[in-house]
Design a protein around this motif. Structure first.
Motif, short mmCIF file in Angstrom:
data_model
loop_
_atom_site.label_atom_id
_atom_site.label_comp_id
_atom_site.label_asym_id
_atom_site.label_seq_id
_atom_site.Cartn_x
_atom_site.Cartn_y
_atom_site.Cartn_z
N PHE A 177 -64.60 20.03 33.76
CA PHE A 177 -64.64 20.12 35.22
C PHE A 177 -64.76 21.59 35.60
CE2 PHE A 177 -62.33 16.24 34.33
CZ PHE A 177 -62.84 15.33 35.26
N ASP A 178 -65.17 21.83 36.84
CA ASP A 178 -65.05 23.18 37.38
C ASP A 178 -64.38 23.08 38.75
OD1 ASP A 178 -66.87 22.72 39.42
OD2 ASP A 178 -68.46 23.94 38.58
N PRO A 179 -63.92 24.20 39.31
CA PRO A 179 -63.13 24.13 40.54
C PRO A 179 -63.85 23.50 41.73
CG PRO A 179 -62.87 26.27 39.49
CD PRO A 179 -63.95 25.56 38.75
N THR A 180 -65.17 23.42 41.69
CA THR A 180 -65.92 22.88 42.84
C THR A 180 -66.25 21.40 42.68
OG1 THR A 180 -68.08 23.46 41.90
CG2 THR A 180 -66.94 25.15 43.19
N LYS A 181 -65.92 20.79 41.54
CA LYS A 181 -66.30 19.39 41.30
C LYS A 181 -65.10 18.61 40.75
CE LYS A 181 -71.18 20.38 40.41
NZ LYS A 181 -71.12 21.83 40.55
N LEU A 182 -64.11 18.43 41.60
CA LEU A 182 -62.89 17.73 41.21
C LEU A 182 -62.82 16.32 41.77
CD1 LEU A 182 -60.23 20.56 41.67
CD2 LEU A 182 -61.55 19.99 39.63
N ASP A 183 -63.78 15.94 42.61
CA ASP A 183 -63.73 14.61 43.20
C ASP A 183 -64.09 13.56 42.17
OD1 ASP A 183 -66.27 15.87 43.29
OD2 ASP A 183 -67.05 14.17 44.46
N GLN A 219 -57.55 11.81 21.88
CA GLN A 219 -58.70 12.60 21.46
C GLN A 219 -59.36 13.34 22.63
OE1 GLN A 219 -59.81 8.83 19.38
NE2 GLN A 219 -61.10 10.21 18.23
N ILE A 220 -58.88 13.10 23.83
CA ILE A 220 -59.46 13.72 25.02
C ILE A 220 -58.84 15.09 25.25
CG2 ILE A 220 -59.79 13.52 27.52
CD1 ILE A 220 -59.56 10.50 27.20
N ARG A 221 -59.67 16.06 25.59
CA ARG A 221 -59.22 17.37 26.04
C ARG A 221 -59.90 17.66 27.37
NH1 ARG A 221 -56.96 15.81 22.26
NH2 ARG A 221 -56.38 16.88 20.33
N ILE A 222 -59.10 17.88 28.40
CA ILE A 222 -59.64 18.21 29.72
C ILE A 222 -59.84 19.72 29.80
CG2 ILE A 222 -59.30 18.02 32.21
CD1 ILE A 222 -59.52 15.33 30.83
N ILE A 223 -60.99 20.13 30.29
CA ILE A 223 -61.31 21.56 30.39
C ILE A 223 -61.58 21.90 31.85
CG2 ILE A 223 -62.94 23.37 29.76
CD1 ILE A 223 -63.36 21.91 27.12
N LEU A 224 -60.79 22.79 32.41
CA LEU A 224 -61.05 23.34 33.74
C LEU A 224 -61.80 24.64 33.52
CD1 LEU A 224 -60.81 23.26 36.77
CD2 LEU A 224 -58.53 24.29 36.59
N ASN A 225 -63.11 24.56 33.65
CA ASN A 225 -64.01 25.67 33.33
C ASN A 225 -64.21 26.58 34.55
OD1 ASN A 225 -65.62 27.12 31.59
ND2 ASN A 225 -67.41 25.81 31.84
N LYS A 226 -64.81 27.73 34.31
CA LYS A 226 -65.12 28.71 35.37
C LYS A 226 -63.87 29.13 36.13
CE LYS A 226 -69.64 26.51 35.96
NZ LYS A 226 -70.64 25.95 36.90
N ALA A 227 -62.73 29.19 35.41
CA ALA A 227 -61.46 29.48 36.06
C ALA A 227 -61.38 30.91 36.56
CB ALA A 227 -60.31 29.21 35.09
N ASP A 228 -62.18 31.82 35.99
CA ASP A 228 -62.12 33.22 36.44
C ASP A 228 -62.82 33.44 37.76
OD1 ASP A 228 -64.64 32.78 35.43
OD2 ASP A 228 -64.84 34.77 34.53
N ASN A 229 -63.37 32.38 38.35
CA ASN A 229 -63.97 32.49 39.69
C ASN A 229 -62.91 32.43 40.78
OD1 ASN A 229 -66.53 32.65 38.63
ND2 ASN A 229 -66.96 30.47 38.89
N LEU A 230 -61.67 32.13 40.41
CA LEU A 230 -60.61 31.95 41.40
C LEU A 230 -59.50 32.97 41.21
CD1 LEU A 230 -60.21 28.06 41.19
CD2 LEU A 230 -61.50 29.34 42.89
#
Length: 482
Positions: free
Chosen positions: A234-240, A258-269
């Motif tokens: 995911f990225d901060p703009t697409k959480l819906d 086996q799932i790993r959730i990734i919050l990507n582009k975190a340095d934009n915030l």
């Protein structure tokens, strides 16, 4: 008037200078040495020992498990296995390609969240002619399989499906429209010698399934069933969460470990905004992941350029190393995992054979000279509990009730395969080959645990006695960290 013009020029210069500084900063490449170090890409593996173990595993499968699969048409039950057996499954009958295949890492998530950029970063392909195409708009419309090869080349989906050694031949069942959306990329890379990456089309919530031209969810399920690690990005703009993403998480039920959730582009915030987004992500996913312990969430920016200034650089670096350690654990345990999966598959085949045998025996016991075979069997298959079909299996054999398949699956199974086509297990014996049931039980209780024990102890793989190898030892839990 001149003062206004001067102010405008000054502001324009400031904007141009800031833009130039931002472009210069974003073009600064990040140090990648921790990737090679964490994944131990410089170390040499014992290829000979690994190849010997694979050969032993292939021999056990072909001599002890596959004959039982074929005798009792286990592949005909596979269409019901998603509900009956949650978790990773082999193909209809495990091919040599599946047995020898490398661990598969699957990338899922909405469009333009950085899945392709993350693969480029891990493989060091960014700014090279061979990088996966990325952009702000939806860019990946194909299922892209990145694997090892002697030279860089792309392979059409129709070629991948035709080659059984690649373990992708079952994908033909999804039709030509899908095969046109499947592409393989081979390249000589140390990491790809140990793992295969699969990039998927991004989820677009305003698109109907039929517009893709192929069964998207079914194809995702095929890859999910075979993945060793699943990154949902995911990225901060697409959480819906829309209907397509909700359906995807339904398909991931039973695979939470086996799932790993990734919050990507975190340095934009900024840090405060990042905390809010992290909480919003959990709030969106909570109804979809109904487990006591939620999947691990990694917060970082997985692309090759340096982190944005005034952000939590050390936190992002630690999160990235933690993810790489997770990936490395899957790679290092691949042989143990493969043996455990084959053993799990053998247990399912054995249970299926025992159930078919019980149906056959019950049918013969209830048949008389004046009985109608169809009516007799219909009564048995409609109410198996009345004849203690499943209870008798639990009482007489070492079978867990949690491993039993769905009762309704056998109504459809025998609709395709008449019961008169099957012999009882007692008749599946020969003077030279022995009995099928004895062979598969020996593989489950002795041979596969012995092979697993030899791998864990670092010995040369072999099928020695229980005293020598500790064959009573259970397979290593692939989901538990050491």
């Amino acid at each position: 008037m001149k003062g206004t013009v001067s102010i405008c020029c000054f502001l324009t210069l400031l904007i141009l200078q800031a833009t130039a500084e931002e472009e210069e900063f974003s073009s600064t490449l990040r140090d990648r040495s921790h990737i090679d170090e964490t994944l131990r890409l410089a170390s040499e593996e014992k290829a000979a020992d690994f190849a010997a173990a694979i050969q032993k595993l292939r021999k056990i499968y072909h001599t002890s498990i596959k004959p039982m699969e074929q005798a009792y048409r286990y592949n005909e039950l596979r269409q019901h296995e998603i509900s009956a057996y949650p978790g990773r499954t082999l193909g209809d009958s495990a091919t040599d390609g599946e047995i020898t295949s490398k661990p598969m890492v699957l990338f899922l998530g909405p469009w333009s969240v950085g899945k392709s950029s993350m693969i480029n970063y891990l493989l060091g392909l960014s700014d090279s002619p061979y990088q996966l195409y990325t952009g702000a708009e939806p860019t990946t419309s194909e299922f892209t399989v990145i694997t090892h090869g002697e030279k860089i080349r792309s392979i059409e989906g129709i070629v991948m499906a035709a080659d059984s050694s690649r373990s992708f031949s079952p994908l033909e069942k999804f039709g030509q429209n899908f095969l046109e959306k499947l592409i393989g990329i081979e390249m000589p890379h140390k990491l790809l010698e140990r793992v295969t990456f699969v990039d998927t089309p991004g989820i677009i919530e305003n698109r109907k399934q039929q517009e893709r031209g192929y069964p998207f969810n079914d194809v995702c399920q095929w890859f999910i069933d075979r993945a060793d690690l699943i990154f949902v990005v995911f990225d901060p703009t697409k959480l819906d969460v829309g209907l397509e993403l909700e359906m995807l998480f339904r398909q991931l039920k039973g695979r939470e470990s086996q799932i790993r959730i990734i919050l990507n582009k975190a340095d934009n915030l900024a840090t405060q905004d990042l905390m809010r987004v992290y909480g919003a992500l959990f709030w969106s996913l909570a109804p979809l992941i109904n487990v006591t312990e939620p999947p691990r969430v990694y917060v970082s920016s997985f692309w090759p350029y340096d982190y944005a200034p005034d952000t939590s650089r050390e936190l992002f670096k630690r999160e990235e190393i933690s993810l790489l350690e997770d990936l490395n654990q899957v790679i290092e345990n691949r042989m143990e995992n493969k043996i455990a999966f084959i053993r799990q598959h053998a247990i399912r085949v054995r249970i299926h054979a025992l159930l078919v045998d019980r149906y056959v025996q019950t049918f013969k016991e209830k048949m008389s000279f004046f009985s109608d075979p169809e009516l007799v069997f219909q009564e048995i298959v409609d109410d198996p509990d009345k004849f203690y079909i499943f209870k008798s299996i639990l009482a007489k054999t070492n079978v867990s009730k949690f491993d039993l398949p769905n009762r309704d699956a056998y109504r459809d199974f025998f609709g395709i395969n008449p019961i008169t086509n099957f012999k009882p297990l007692s008749a599946q014996c020969s003077y030279i080959g022995g009995c099928l049931l004895e062979k598969i039980e020996k593989a489950i209780t002795n041979e596969l645990p012995a092979l697993l024990s030899s791998i864990n102890s670092g010995k040369q793989p072999g099928l020695s006695s229980c005293e020598a190898t500790g064959c009573g030892e259970k397979p290593k839990n692939r989901y538990r960290k050491n």
